[in-house]
Write a protein that holds these residues in place. Structure first.
Motif, PDB file in Angstrom:
ATOM      1  N   SER A   1     -48.812  18.793 -10.455  1.00 48.81           N
ATOM      2  CA  SER A   1     -47.372  18.974 -10.627  1.00 48.81           C
ATOM      3  C   SER A   1     -46.961  20.422 -10.442  1.00 48.81           C
ATOM      4  CB  SER A   1     -46.955  18.554 -12.042  1.00 48.81           C
ATOM      5  OG  SER A   1     -47.198  17.200 -12.250  1.00 48.81           O
ATOM      6  N   ASN A   2     -45.718  20.628 -10.075  1.00 47.73           N
ATOM      7  CA  ASN A   2     -45.101  21.943 -10.122  1.00 47.73           C
ATOM      8  C   ASN A   2     -44.429  22.039 -11.485  1.00 47.73           C
ATOM      9  OD1 ASN A   2     -45.616  23.144  -7.509  1.00 47.73           O
ATOM     10  ND2 ASN A   2     -44.397  21.456  -6.689  1.00 47.73           N
ATOM     11  N   LEU A   3     -45.085  22.753 -12.382  1.00 50.20           N
ATOM     12  CA  LEU A   3     -44.641  22.792 -13.766  1.00 50.20           C
ATOM     13  C   LEU A   3     -43.488  23.767 -13.968  1.00 50.20           C
ATOM     14  CD1 LEU A   3     -48.115  22.778 -15.552  1.00 50.20           C
ATOM     15  CD2 LEU A   3     -46.629  20.834 -15.034  1.00 50.20           C
ATOM     16  N   VAL A   4     -42.493  23.309 -14.701  1.00 51.15           N
ATOM     17  CA  VAL A   4     -41.371  24.131 -15.105  1.00 51.15           C
ATOM     18  C   VAL A   4     -41.373  24.117 -16.628  1.00 51.15           C
ATOM     19  CG1 VAL A   4     -38.865  24.415 -15.082  1.00 51.15           C
ATOM     20  CG2 VAL A   4     -40.035  23.511 -13.058  1.00 51.15           C
ATOM     21  N   THR A   5     -41.559  25.276 -17.233  1.00 53.85           N
ATOM     22  CA  THR A   5     -41.575  25.308 -18.691  1.00 53.85           C
ATOM     23  C   THR A   5     -40.143  25.355 -19.212  1.00 53.85           C
ATOM     24  OG1 THR A   5     -41.851  27.709 -18.716  1.00 53.85           O
ATOM     25  CG2 THR A   5     -43.848  26.384 -18.861  1.00 53.85           C
TER      26      THR A   5
ATOM     27  N   GLY B   1     -46.936  17.378  -6.248  1.00 54.53           N
ATOM     28  CA  GLY B   1     -45.802  18.203  -5.856  1.00 54.53           C
ATOM     29  C   GLY B   1     -44.547  17.984  -6.665  1.00 54.53           C
ATOM     30  N   MET B   2     -44.567  17.015  -7.563  1.00 51.77           N
ATOM     31  CA  MET B   2     -43.386  16.689  -8.362  1.00 51.77           C
ATOM     32  C   MET B   2     -43.012  17.865  -9.265  1.00 51.77           C
ATOM     33  SD  MET B   2     -43.214  13.372 -10.804  1.00 51.77           S
ATOM     34  CE  MET B   2     -42.346  13.408 -12.345  1.00 51.77           C
ATOM     35  N   ILE B   3     -41.708  18.162  -9.357  1.00 51.33           N
ATOM     36  CA  ILE B   3     -41.216  19.134 -10.330  1.00 51.33           C
ATOM     37  C   ILE B   3     -41.324  18.456 -11.689  1.00 51.33           C
ATOM     38  CG2 ILE B   3     -39.244  20.501 -11.123  1.00 51.33           C
ATOM     39  CD1 ILE B   3     -40.141  21.438  -8.400  1.00 51.33           C
ATOM     40  N   THR B   4     -42.070  19.056 -12.599  1.00 47.68           N
ATOM     41  CA  THR B   4     -42.362  18.427 -13.893  1.00 47.68           C
ATOM     42  C   THR B   4     -42.014  19.403 -15.010  1.00 47.68           C
ATOM     43  OG1 THR B   4     -44.170  17.216 -12.814  1.00 47.68           O
ATOM     44  CG2 THR B   4     -44.160  17.262 -15.219  1.00 47.68           C
ATOM     45  N   PHE B   5     -41.121  18.974 -15.870  1.00 42.40           N
ATOM     46  CA  PHE B   5     -40.681  19.806 -16.988  1.00 42.40           C
ATOM     47  C   PHE B   5     -41.629  19.632 -18.167  1.00 42.40           C
ATOM     48  CE2 PHE B   5     -36.965  19.054 -14.400  1.00 42.40           C
ATOM     49  CZ  PHE B   5     -36.412  20.323 -14.310  1.00 42.40           C
TER      50      PHE B   5
END
Length: 182
Positions: free
Chosen positions: A38-42, A66-70
């Motif tokens: 995942s593309n992690l977004v904190t 590749g998913m944007i993952t919060f």
């Protein structure tokens, strides 16, 4: 609509990684946790109203490369041999599910998994208690806090996910995360 991007589900995960390079040890910790693709977004520490806690095994099925993952992410890394490191996410959920809860991140050196987990859980509970207008004395012992939870009847569940490790050689990284799903 992006203005209403509110997660419906959350799962907790943890991992540890070891490598001579710090970044690679972080990637291995994410891999161990199952969220490396995942593309992690904190994000900060709000558990949305009606957000359902799901098992890690179910949550991982909803993540794609590749998913944007919060995530609410806790991370600790060191290359100091024999150093004890820990990363923890605490969770406090109100009994009224139409209200929001809290997630807390805690990372530490020299704390056992139990100590770090209890601390993160206490942080989340104290933040939720202040929102709900409940007196919460953080200096009291765990048993006394459990009694406050029962008396208040406003905090139904507290939990944590914690990873600890002792550095051997190279870098060791530990992660704990609450992963949001939509």
């Amino acid at each position: 609509m992006l203005s209403h991007l509110v997660p419906r589900k959350v799962f907790l995960t943890k991992g540890v990684g070891n490598h001579k390079e710090e970044l690679r040890s972080f990637e291995l910790a994410l891999r161990d946790a199952g969220i490396e693709k995942s593309n992690l977004v904190t994000v900060s520490s709000i558990l949305p109203p009606h957000c359902k806690m799901v098992p890690k095994s179910k949550g991982l099925k909803e993540i794609f490369p590749g998913m944007i993952t919060f995530t609410v992410l806790s991370k600790c890394s060191s290359n100091e041999p024999y150093r004890l490191i820990s990363a923890s996410v605490g969770c406090a959920v109100p009994s009224d599910r139409s209200l929001y809860g809290y997630l807390s991140e805690h990372h530490a050196y020299g704390q056992t998994e139990k100590l770090a987990g209890d601390y993160a859980e206490d942080l989340a509970a104290s933040m939720l208690a202040s929102t709900l207008g409940i007196e919460f004395d953080e200096s009291k012992s765990w048993d006394e806090k459990e009694e406050v939870y029962r008396i208040s009847d406003k905090i139904v569940k507290t939990t944590n996910i914690t990873q600890s490790a002792i550095v051997k050689r190279g870098y060791t990284t530990v992660v704990a995360a609450a992963v949001f799903l939509f």
